[in-house]
Design a protein around this motif. Sequence first.
Motif, PDB file in Angstrom:
ATOM      1  N   VAL B  40       1.004  -1.286  -0.392  1.00  0.00           N
ATOM      2  CA  VAL B  40       0.211  -0.167   0.347  1.00  0.00           C
ATOM      3  C   VAL B  40       0.805   1.180  -0.165  1.00  0.00           C
ATOM      4  CG1 VAL B  40      -1.768   0.949   0.941  1.00  0.00           C
ATOM      5  CG2 VAL B  40      -1.706  -1.023   0.744  1.00  0.00           C
ATOM      6  N   VAL B  44      -0.003  -0.170  -4.650  1.00  0.00           N
ATOM      7  CA  VAL B  44      -1.881  -0.219  -4.356  1.00  0.00           C
ATOM      8  C   VAL B  44      -2.145  -1.279  -3.811  1.00  0.00           C
ATOM      9  CG1 VAL B  44      -2.099  -0.599  -6.719  1.00  0.00           C
ATOM     10  CG2 VAL B  44      -3.846   0.305  -5.677  1.00  0.00           C
ATOM     11  N   GLY B  45      -3.095  -1.345  -2.915  1.00  0.00           N
ATOM     12  CA  GLY B  45      -3.627  -2.715  -2.092  1.00  0.00           C
ATOM     13  C   GLY B  45      -5.476  -2.332  -2.099  1.00  0.00           C
ATOM     14  N   GLN B 147      -6.258   1.635  -1.805  1.00  0.00           N
ATOM     15  CA  GLN B 147      -5.298   2.830  -1.277  1.00  0.00           C
ATOM     16  C   GLN B 147      -3.690   2.374  -1.724  1.00  0.00           C
ATOM     17  OE1 GLN B 147      -6.494   4.700   1.230  1.00  0.00           O
ATOM     18  NE2 GLN B 147      -8.391   4.795  -0.201  1.00  0.00           N
ATOM     19  N   GLY B 148      -2.953   3.659  -2.079  1.00  0.00           N
ATOM     20  CA  GLY B 148      -2.291   3.730  -2.614  1.00  0.00           C
ATOM     21  C   GLY B 148      -1.717   4.491  -3.946  1.00  0.00           C
ATOM     22  N   THR B 189      -5.018   5.488   5.804  1.00  0.00           N
ATOM     23  CA  THR B 189      -3.840   4.791   4.860  1.00  0.00           C
ATOM     24  C   THR B 189      -3.040   5.901   4.967  1.00  0.00           C
ATOM     25  OG1 THR B 189      -3.662   4.918   2.988  1.00  0.00           O
ATOM     26  CG2 THR B 189      -4.628   2.759   4.031  1.00  0.00           C
ATOM     27  N   GLU B 191      -2.558   6.758   2.277  1.00  0.00           N
ATOM     28  CA  GLU B 191      -1.386   7.148   0.792  1.00  0.00           C
ATOM     29  C   GLU B 191      -2.812   8.123   0.356  1.00  0.00           C
ATOM     30  OE1 GLU B 191       1.516   6.437  -0.297  1.00  0.00           O
ATOM     31  OE2 GLU B 191       1.953   6.146   1.745  1.00  0.00           O
ATOM     32  N   GLY B 193      -5.581   7.248  -2.333  1.00  0.00           N
ATOM     33  CA  GLY B 193      -6.468   6.152  -2.426  1.00  0.00           C
ATOM     34  C   GLY B 193      -8.581   7.164  -2.744  1.00  0.00           C
ATOM     35  N   ILE B 222      -5.906  -7.016   1.200  1.00  0.00           N
ATOM     36  CA  ILE B 222      -5.004  -6.391   2.364  1.00  0.00           C
ATOM     37  C   ILE B 222      -6.089  -6.241   3.377  1.00  0.00           C
ATOM     38  CG2 ILE B 222      -3.607  -4.495   3.937  1.00  0.00           C
ATOM     39  CD1 ILE B 222      -2.254  -4.393   0.858  1.00  0.00           C
ATOM     40  N   ARG B 227      -4.231  -2.885   7.621  1.00  0.00           N
ATOM     41  CA  ARG B 227      -4.752  -1.974   8.373  1.00  0.00           C
ATOM     42  C   ARG B 227      -4.513  -0.945   9.090  1.00  0.00           C
ATOM     43  NH1 ARG B 227     -10.076   1.212   5.768  1.00  0.00           N
ATOM     44  NH2 ARG B 227     -11.572   1.253   7.763  1.00  0.00           N
TER      45      ARG B 227
END
Lengths: 130, 364
Positions: B40, B44-45, B147-148, B189, B191, B193, B222, B227
Amino acid sequence: MSEVPEDLRYTKTHEWVRTEGTKAVIGITDFAQGELSDIVMVEAPQVGREIKKEEAMGVIEAVKAVSDLYSPISGKVIEVNPKLGTNPETINQDPFGEGWIVKVEMADPKEFEKLMDASGYKEFLAAEGH
Amino acid sequence: MDAKTPFYEKILQAGGRMVPFAGYSMPMQFEGIIPEHTKVRQSVGVFDVSHMGRVEVKGPQALEFLEHLVTNHVSKLQMFQAVYTVMCYPEGGIVDDLLIYRLPEHYLVVVNANNNAKDQAWMREQAEGYDVEIIDRTADIGQLAVQGPRAEDVLSKLTETNLSEIGFYQGIQTELAGVEMFISRTGYTGEDGFELYIPAAHAEAVWDKVFEAGKEEGIAPIGLGARDTLRLEMKYALYGNDIDKTTNPIEAGLSWVVKLDKPRFVGKEALEKVKEKKPSRRLVCLEVKDKGIPRPHDLIMTEGEELGHVTSGTFSPSLQKGIALGYVRRGHTKSGTELKIRTRRGEIPVEVVKPPFYKNASHK
């Protein structure tokens, strides 16, 4: 299903033991490493320390949890796996091989014989619902 | 029997290690917490966050009611915009932290999974005298967080919408992966996203398309484990750990969502008093100086004196050391202050640091 090698002995706290003459090699089982996941720190007992059976002799830190390491047998610590200082994840990758934790000079080899064998440990895991 | 989200089968197929969480069967991890965390941060996750509560609030007095219910401004929301806020008890303790979206026909309120039933009961109680409807949409909508830093690249392959035009905490109603849905640039996160609100019947199809689109970026599912480490590196509070009924938003560092200039909201008088007197403790970031990992409930000490306790603690995969959040008594909360945490391994030295722990996050 986690792996349980036939030639080892086991504890209810999920350590394994293999003997090399009067020495015992100790680690944690595949089941234990799977439950902990992502091991990031291992605090093993110092070489020379006298330990008793069932004594909390070390600590294993994973990302999400911390766990005590109990000694399956009594004796004197003669070696600590040097790899675990920088690569504690070795335990996750190869719990019964490269991921061994300590070697102990056994005080009483009969203690080894009293530990659970593979089928006993498998039954124990099943009884615990795993 | 734990409930299943609309993505349950997909998650099992992806190798999720399931645990009971908030009444649902949810994945703790897939490949492992550290590789998922890194995925992430670097690429990306995808998180299934369908276990969170989704509640529709509508009616002539929906806005008035929400302004009464929560501490942040709701009336300032533009269409499709989101706001992070808390709702408090009259005594100032936190009922929950939540997101509110302004949508064309209603407001969408997204609450913590563990608090969903409690929150909806609280909302209904507080709605007395207001002309509003409160409708539980939790089971109707699947929620995915993508996310990421590569999230936009992946999702752009699935929609005509120019996602780069969507600002942080903004959203849009659009077609993505062939399905009409609401999406927003939000997450937990740090990030960049998006979160996708997908009609439950289309959830599995969207999951497949998102993973297909993200192949090149190495997209991965993920679990809850990563998380938690991702949010903790950003000092995002977790209800039940860092905030709850016994903590107020001022001491939790959430003053920025408490708008005391609003004419009124539940808990305002109590929070005014806290602000006036200054809180007796604050939630601070603690970074371990050497080895050791703090865990929730560990005591925070200085020279043998107890100052508070850890509310969240973990190994930070990004910083490669232990980090923690905890409440510390006034006078010891300045960044740079050296304290100790009493862990299972004994006392370890820590330092109060400025949030976030992880400073290179990509969020916009």
